[in-house]
Design an enzyme around this catalytic site. Structure first.
Site, PDB file in Angstrom:
ATOM      1  N   ASP A   1       0.746  -1.120   0.028  1.00 23.02           N
ATOM      2  CA  ASP A   1      -0.062   0.089  -0.016  1.00 23.02           C
ATOM      3  C   ASP A   1       0.908   1.348  -0.060  1.00 23.02           C
ATOM      4  OD1 ASP A   1       0.899  -0.656   2.655  1.00 23.02           O
ATOM      5  OD2 ASP A   1      -1.147  -0.612   3.398  1.00 23.02           O
TER       6      ASP A   1
ATOM      7  N   ASP B   1       7.332   3.633   3.357  1.00 28.36           N
ATOM      8  CA  ASP B   1       7.636   4.769   3.977  1.00 28.36           C
ATOM      9  C   ASP B   1       9.373   4.808   4.241  1.00 28.36           C
ATOM     10  OD1 ASP B   1       7.071   6.813   5.770  1.00 28.36           O
ATOM     11  OD2 ASP B   1       6.664   5.590   7.647  1.00 28.36           O
TER      12      ASP B   1
HETATM   13  P1  IMP Z   1       7.912   1.187   6.598  1.00 30.34           P
HETATM   14  O1  IMP Z   1       8.131   1.456   5.145  1.00 30.34           O
HETATM   15  O2  IMP Z   1       8.622   0.009   7.051  1.00 30.34           O
HETATM   16  O3  IMP Z   1       8.349   2.285   7.335  1.00 30.34           O
HETATM   17  O4  IMP Z   1       6.270   0.842   6.825  1.00 30.34           O
HETATM   18  C1  IMP Z   1       5.428   1.437   6.066  1.00 30.34           C
HETATM   19  C2  IMP Z   1       4.077   1.251   6.689  1.00 30.34           C
HETATM   20  O5  IMP Z   1       3.562   2.061   7.547  1.00 30.34           O
HETATM   21  C3  IMP Z   1       2.756   0.957   5.787  1.00 30.34           C
HETATM   22  O6  IMP Z   1       2.784  -0.464   5.270  1.00 30.34           O
HETATM   23  C4  IMP Z   1       1.735   1.258   6.634  1.00 30.34           C
HETATM   24  O7  IMP Z   1       1.247   0.336   7.184  1.00 30.34           O
HETATM   25  C5  IMP Z   1       2.346   2.315   7.722  1.00 30.34           C
HETATM   26  N1  IMP Z   1       2.343   3.690   6.945  1.00 30.34           N
HETATM   27  C6  IMP Z   1       3.050   4.485   6.519  1.00 30.34           C
HETATM   28  N2  IMP Z   1       2.883   5.599   6.069  1.00 30.34           N
HETATM   29  C7  IMP Z   1       1.295   5.574   6.357  1.00 30.34           C
HETATM   30  C8  IMP Z   1       0.037   6.764   6.401  1.00 30.34           C
HETATM   31  O8  IMP Z   1       0.384   7.841   5.768  1.00 30.34           O
HETATM   32  N3  IMP Z   1      -1.035   6.115   6.683  1.00 30.34           N
HETATM   33  C9  IMP Z   1      -1.309   4.996   7.180  1.00 30.34           C
HETATM   34  N4  IMP Z   1      -0.260   4.033   7.289  1.00 30.34           N
HETATM   35  C10 IMP Z   1       1.147   4.424   6.874  1.00 30.34           C
HETATM   36 MG    MG Z   2       1.659  -2.170   4.828  1.00 31.86          MG
END
Ligand code: IMP
Ligand code: MG
Length: 194
Positions: free
Chosen positions: A112, A115
């Protein structure tokens, strides 16, 4: 399909928490269909296996699958964090693993939003250990300015600003996943996911 103000009205109570729509339902659906067409072209004859992490990816995955016109399979994983410290390294506990064997398969990891990329980087390493024929990433949303680990993206829907957004699967405390559009939360409503 509904226009922006119709969407907000239809989702009255939920939409009251939204300050701004970033991507409308029409924009999302159009882009998902484009990605589906590209995947159908690039993976023709390969029967790709789409892999997603529950739960945020579910609306995107459902629409993407139906935009793909070649034989395709799908599987899901569920993960949870051991601790805040482990989370900072991207290390997660796999609560539900993929059931379809990955060896020799063309895997497309569907996200989805990416980040920091820490969790995804960890998951890709674990999938690579199963020796798939190929392993690529498709994300609907990207927050490139937050990235801590470079992750090559084969397909990307949209860039997002470094802001917290909800809708189309993305939640704030498990709410807002059902909105068909993606928007920014009003600051007074925003509570970090606990
Ligand atoms: P990362 O890339 O390991 O930091 O994690 C990304 C995860 O953080 C995604 O799969 C989402 O579950 C959550 N996430 C990051 N940004 C958002 C946002 O703007 N809204 C909701 N969930 C987010
Ligand atoms: Mg996710």
């Amino acid at each position: 399909m509904m226009n922006e103000s119709d969407s907000l009205t239809a989702y009255g109570e939920l939409a009251a928490g939204i300050s701004e729509i970033l991507y409308t339902e029409t924009q999302l659906q159009y882009r998902v269909r484009e990605i589906g067409r590209a995947i159908s072209h690039d993976y023709a004859g390969l029967t790709p296996l789409l892999v997603g992490v529950l739960k945020g990816v579910v609306p995107f995955m459902a629409d993407l699958l139906r935009a793909i016109t070649i034989p395709v399979q799908v599987d899901y994983m569920a993960i949870s964090s051991y601790s805040a410290e482990a989370r900072d390294r991207g290390v997660v506990r796999v609560e539900k693993d993929i059931e379809i064997p990955l060896g020799g398969r063309h895997i497309l990891f569907v996200e989805d939003v990416i980040d920091t990329g820490l969790t995804l980087n960890y998951l890709l390493r674990t999938l690579r250990a199963h020796e798939p024929a190929s392993l690529h990433v498709c994300t609907l949303f990207d927050k490139p300015r937050r990235r801590l680990i470079p992750i090559p993206l084969k397909y990307k829907g949209f860039d997002l600003p470094d802001r917290f957004v909800v809708g189309y699967g993305l939640d704030c405390r498990e709410l807002y996943r059902n909105l068909p559009f993606v928007g920014m939360l009003k600051p007074e409503v925003f509570q970090p996911n606990g």
